[in-house]
Design a protein around this motif. Structure first.
Motif, PDB file in Angstrom:
ATOM      1  N   LYS A   9      25.498  22.940  36.243  1.00 49.44           N
ATOM      2  CA  LYS A   9      25.556  24.338  36.664  1.00 49.44           C
ATOM      3  C   LYS A   9      26.785  24.582  37.533  1.00 49.44           C
ATOM      4  CE  LYS A   9      21.992  26.608  38.124  1.00 49.44           C
ATOM      5  NZ  LYS A   9      20.771  26.969  38.893  1.00 49.44           N
ATOM      6  N   ARG A  46      18.668  22.614  30.228  1.00 48.67           N
ATOM      7  CA  ARG A  46      18.043  23.140  31.447  1.00 48.67           C
ATOM      8  C   ARG A  46      19.056  23.917  32.283  1.00 48.67           C
ATOM      9  NH1 ARG A  46      14.369  20.076  36.112  1.00 48.67           N
ATOM     10  NH2 ARG A  46      14.187  21.925  37.432  1.00 48.67           N
ATOM     11  N   ARG A  49      19.667  27.258  30.600  1.00 51.29           N
ATOM     12  CA  ARG A  49      18.527  28.166  30.742  1.00 51.29           C
ATOM     13  C   ARG A  49      18.488  28.784  32.134  1.00 51.29           C
ATOM     14  NH1 ARG A  49      14.013  25.751  30.851  1.00 51.29           N
ATOM     15  NH2 ARG A  49      14.564  23.596  30.376  1.00 51.29           N
ATOM     16  N   GLU A  50      18.782  27.991  33.150  1.00 52.57           N
ATOM     17  CA  GLU A  50      18.770  28.522  34.515  1.00 52.57           C
ATOM     18  C   GLU A  50      19.894  29.535  34.719  1.00 52.57           C
ATOM     19  OE1 GLU A  50      18.292  26.020  37.835  1.00 52.57           O
ATOM     20  OE2 GLU A  50      16.436  25.107  37.076  1.00 52.57           O
ATOM     21  N   VAL A  52      21.167  31.420  32.421  1.00 50.22           N
ATOM     22  CA  VAL A  52      20.740  32.631  31.701  1.00 50.22           C
ATOM     23  C   VAL A  52      19.760  33.415  32.564  1.00 50.22           C
ATOM     24  CG1 VAL A  52      19.404  33.492  29.732  1.00 50.22           C
ATOM     25  CG2 VAL A  52      21.155  31.719  29.384  1.00 50.22           C
ATOM     26  N   HIS A  53      18.783  32.697  33.152  1.00 51.26           N
ATOM     27  CA  HIS A  53      17.784  33.342  34.006  1.00 51.26           C
ATOM     28  C   HIS A  53      18.434  34.013  35.218  1.00 51.26           C
ATOM     29  CE1 HIS A  53      13.925  33.960  35.987  1.00 51.26           C
ATOM     30  NE2 HIS A  53      14.435  33.419  37.071  1.00 51.26           N
ATOM     31  N   GLU A  54      19.500  33.410  35.727  1.00 51.36           N
ATOM     32  CA  GLU A  54      20.181  33.949  36.901  1.00 51.36           C
ATOM     33  C   GLU A  54      21.167  35.056  36.546  1.00 51.36           C
ATOM     34  OE1 GLU A  54      21.835  30.492  38.785  1.00 51.36           O
ATOM     35  OE2 GLU A  54      19.841  29.603  39.120  1.00 51.36           O
ATOM     36  N   GLY A  55      21.313  35.364  35.263  1.00 56.44           N
ATOM     37  CA  GLY A  55      22.142  36.494  34.859  1.00 56.44           C
ATOM     38  C   GLY A  55      23.617  36.182  34.688  1.00 56.44           C
ATOM     39  N   GLU A  58      24.435  34.564  28.714  1.00 57.45           N
ATOM     40  CA  GLU A  58      23.475  35.156  27.784  1.00 57.45           C
ATOM     41  C   GLU A  58      23.475  34.345  26.504  1.00 57.45           C
ATOM     42  OE1 GLU A  58      24.437  39.180  26.886  1.00 57.45           O
ATOM     43  OE2 GLU A  58      26.517  38.760  26.339  1.00 57.45           O
ATOM     44  N   ARG A  73      22.248  39.732  38.503  1.00 58.06           N
ATOM     45  CA  ARG A  73      21.345  38.794  39.173  1.00 58.06           C
ATOM     46  C   ARG A  73      19.951  39.346  39.109  1.00 58.06           C
ATOM     47  NH1 ARG A  73      23.291  34.579  42.240  1.00 58.06           N
ATOM     48  NH2 ARG A  73      21.350  34.585  43.404  1.00 58.06           N
ATOM     49  N   LYS A  74      19.002  38.471  38.820  1.00 62.33           N
ATOM     50  CA  LYS A  74      17.617  38.881  38.738  1.00 62.33           C
ATOM     51  C   LYS A  74      16.988  38.746  40.112  1.00 62.33           C
ATOM     52  CE  LYS A  74      13.285  37.910  36.348  1.00 62.33           C
ATOM     53  NZ  LYS A  74      12.626  37.081  35.303  1.00 62.33           N
ATOM     54  N   GLU A  76      14.181  38.228  42.717  1.00 65.37           N
ATOM     55  CA  GLU A  76      12.874  37.593  42.771  1.00 65.37           C
ATOM     56  C   GLU A  76      12.270  37.917  44.123  1.00 65.37           C
ATOM     57  OE1 GLU A  76      12.997  33.515  41.745  1.00 65.37           O
ATOM     58  OE2 GLU A  76      13.805  33.882  39.744  1.00 65.37           O
TER      59      GLU A  76
END
Length: 229
Positions: A9, A46, A49-50, A52-55, A58, A73-74, A76
């Protein structure tokens, strides 16, 4: 030294910052990245995927993984415990149960949280104090079909939010923030004048398709909410 998904990452983010992979750029495939970093493909997966989840990235089927043109950014949001929030200010926390009743869900609540007509709910109103000052008035409805144990809980010594956070999981939540004009009753609880605009949070949680609780949380004048993205 073994390459972790944290390492991958960090490398990906560094390359994006340095425009090695600018916005809109396609990244190499997972197999190619795994060979470069000397790790398993699952480790790369992994990390991707993280991100992608963090924006940051894509993914689209058959199109691979690319850097988002407009990274987002998502947010939470962890459900806070009001006791801990007050104690962090250095004030002494005090809780008072104002009233408690088990009743059929009123029509507006049936529509609000999608429960059947005549479904039993537990309605609670509670006050949370910082030292001797009213800090939050909690007006909460608990769906007893989702949380049957709540019917036998007095909530005399612990607030329903703290009890629910510890006892009941949830899979989805909705938050609505607004400034509502205080009624005379709400104003009296929070040492305000009737008509004052008070910061208010409406919070609904679900466990899969079953609604768990709906609450309106009214805060005293001057309250500020801080959140990190």
């Amino acid at each position: 030294m073994r390459t972790s998904y944290h390492d991958i990452k960090a490398i990906v983010l560094d390359r994006i910052r340095k425009d090695v992979w600018p916005p809109g750029a396609n990244l190499p495939g997972e197999i190619e990245l795994a060979q470069e970093f000397g790790c398993a493909r699952a480790t790369v997966n992994r990390a991707m995927r993280e991100l992608v989840h963090e924006g940051v990235l894509e993914r689209k089927r058959k199109a691979g993984t690319r850097v988002k043109s407009s990274p987002s950014r998502k947010a939470e949001f962890a459900i806070p415990l009001i006791r801990e929030e007050i104690e962090r200010t250095g004030a002494a926390y005090r809780y008072v149960l104002v009233d408690r009743q088990v009743i059929p869900a009123p029509g507006w609540l049936q529509a609000q949280i999608n429960i059947p007509r005549h479904q039993k709910v537990l309605h609670l109103r509670c006050m949370h104090y910082a030292d001797s000052h009213g800090y939050q008035l909690e007006d909460r409805w608990i769906n007893l079909a989702a949380v049957p144990d709540a019917e036998n809980e007095t909530f005399a010594d612990v607030g329903p939010n703290e009890w629910l956070v510890r006892k009941v999981p949830f899979t989805e939540g909705e938050l609505v923030f607004s400034a509502l004009n205080a009624t005379r009753e709400i104003a009296d609880f929070l040492n305000a004048a009737a008509g004052d605009a008070l910061f208010t949070v409406e919070r609904t949680t679900w466990l899969n398709a079953l609604s768990v609780t709906y609450a309106r949380l009214y805060f005293a004048r001057g309250y500020k909410m801080t959140s990190r993205l």
